[in-house]
Design an enzyme around this catalytic site. Structure first.
Site: not given
Length: 460
Positions: A158, A183, A199, A202, A251
């Site tokens: 998360s 997620d 992205d 990284d 999630h």
């Protein structure tokens, strides 16, 4: 002459902003007492070891701990309104006696606890604190690198998935080998710049698992390889497990899937798709080009992939091409072969042939499938037979699965060649199917900025 007054250096004033339980960290330095690190290894599988990280390796206690630079390092990061004891994430460390990782092999399993800066219901301040938290985790990464190893894998759930971006931004001379985002959070990241969200730049390899897109997780691609599990929005079984709030279940399923993938013998395998819109339009049916999601994802994997799972643990189905079981323990009614009833056509021709030729095949071209003779081409469209989807130039052979094959991508592509077709007027010599071009088109979709971009057809 009066003596000069003694000067006293005052500690820097705390500039944090606090509104109720919500805290915005302002101009803090690392190390920070509110961001702590703990280590688990096979030498201490049950008792965590506190890791003091400072500006240099000598000022840190990493070399005095159970850390072993010869073993891979996993850095696990929790998300919003949680801590390192978030149950599924903690299970990556401790499955009561052994961890999934430590049961698999020798690892340095680091846990990052930044819960004091990610407390609920303060989501806005938690997002703000990502930058500072990332800087402190980057300090841990740098101390690990100082020991002489670079085998480091950051795994975040998360908001913790978005934190990987800020870790990378603070590593000036080192590029992380791998970041896995489970997620990654969507709220407040939809319009963020590249410097403020995860992205592909990284890390050398960024893989992402999407399970609750458009609600708590991101829909857009943010890695080299993005896996949309069961469509990536709502997970099967969550409505039954938590009918009041199935989104929270969906999630957290990203953690469950990744946890199982660490030692799964079947694995979570996905097929490629060029865009989510193409998937919604039914233009991305399952193919034989499969790549694995989770812990064992190959770093050469690129693109958008769709994966299906079981409703309950064990979730992994294995390769869908491993028919007929699909990895399901018991047959499920919804997965039974489709039943199609075809009405018998009206009888044509000689009525005496009614019992011999009820479908009229002898009377006229039955289905007009081929206008020319195709020789000994063998084909079978029943997906529940072992030879689906196998084409060859001669006699039929049974397609057996290689149990040692890690990916269908590595199979001999000569199996999927078209045949040479001849007729009276012309000769059609079709080249082998351009698999390399297909895989490149299907896998390099992250260059496309539009998530819902429609595929372009070359009519030239």
């Amino acid at each position: 002459m009066a003596p000069a007054a003694a000067t006293t250096t005052m500690p820097p004033k705390n500039r944090d902003i606090q509104l109720g339980p919500c805290l915005w960290a302002i101009d803090r330095k690392c190390p920070d007492k509110d961001i702590t690190f703990y280590l688990y290894t096979r030498k201490n599988p049950a008792d965590r070891q506190y890791i003091q990280v400072d500006g240099t390796l000598q000022d840190s206690n990493l070399t005095e701990s159970f850390f072993d630079k010869n073993h891979p390092s996993k850095i696990l990061i929790h998300g919003y309104n949680a801590d390192m004891f978030l149950h599924p994430l903690y299970m990556m460390k401790n499955d009561y006696i052994f961890t999934e990782y430590l049961a698999k092999g020798d690892y340095n399993v680091f846990f990052v606890d930044w819960s004091k800066l990610a407390i609920g219901p303060c989501y806005t301040s938690a997002v703000h604190n990502l930058r500072h938290s990332g800087a402190c985790v980057a300090q841990l990464v740098q101390r690990i690198v100082d020991t002489g190893t670079t085998d480091i894998h950051v795994i975040g759930f998360s908001l913790g998935g978005q934190l990987g971006n800020y870790i990378a931004n603070k590593l000036d001379s080192f590029l992380l080998p791998r970041i896995t985002a489970l997620d990654p959070a969507m709220p407040l990241f939809v319009t963020s710049s590249k410097q403020d969200k995860l992205d592909p730049s990284d890390a050398e390899f960024v893989d992402v698992i999407h399970t609750n897109a458009l609600v708590q997780g991101k829909m857009e691609r943010c890695g080299h390889a993005d896996f949309y599990i069961n469509g990536g929005i709502v997970q099967p079984g969550c409505n039954a497990d938590n009918p009041i709030n199935p989104f929270a279940c969906s999630h957290h399923r990203s953690i469950d899937y990744y946890l199982e993938s660490i030692r799964s013998t079947k694995g979570f395998w996905g097929w490629a798709c060029s865009s989510y819109m193409a998937y919604l339009l039914g233009m991305c049916p399952p193919t034989n080009y499969l790549l694995e999601a989770g812990e064992n994802t190959k770093k050469t994997t690129k693109g958008m992939f769709f994966v299906t799972t079981n409703e309950k643990s064990p979730y992994a189905q294995g390769k869908w091409t491993d028919l007929p079981t699909l990895g399901v323990k018991k047959p499920i009614a919804s997965q039974s072969p489709p039943s199609i009833t075809i009405m018998q056509p009206p009888q044509r021709g000689d009525p005496l042939l009614k019992n011999i030729d009820p479908w009229g095949k002898l009377d006229y071209n039955f289905n007009n499938f081929h206008e020319h003779e195709i020789g000994s081409l063998y084909y079978d469209h029943d997906p529940y037979l072992h030879n689906w989807t196998y084409f060859n130039d001669g006699e039929s052979t049974e397609n057996t699965n290689d149990l040692n094959d890690n990916s269908v991508e590595e199979q001999d592509m000569n199996e999927y060649s078209y045949v040479k077709v001849e007729n009276d007027s012309e000769e059609i010599n079709q080249a082998d199917f351009p698999w390399q071009e297909y895989k490149r088109n299907a896998s390099e979709g992250f260059i496309e900025s539009s998530l819902f971009g429609l595929p372009t057809l070359d009519r030239g």
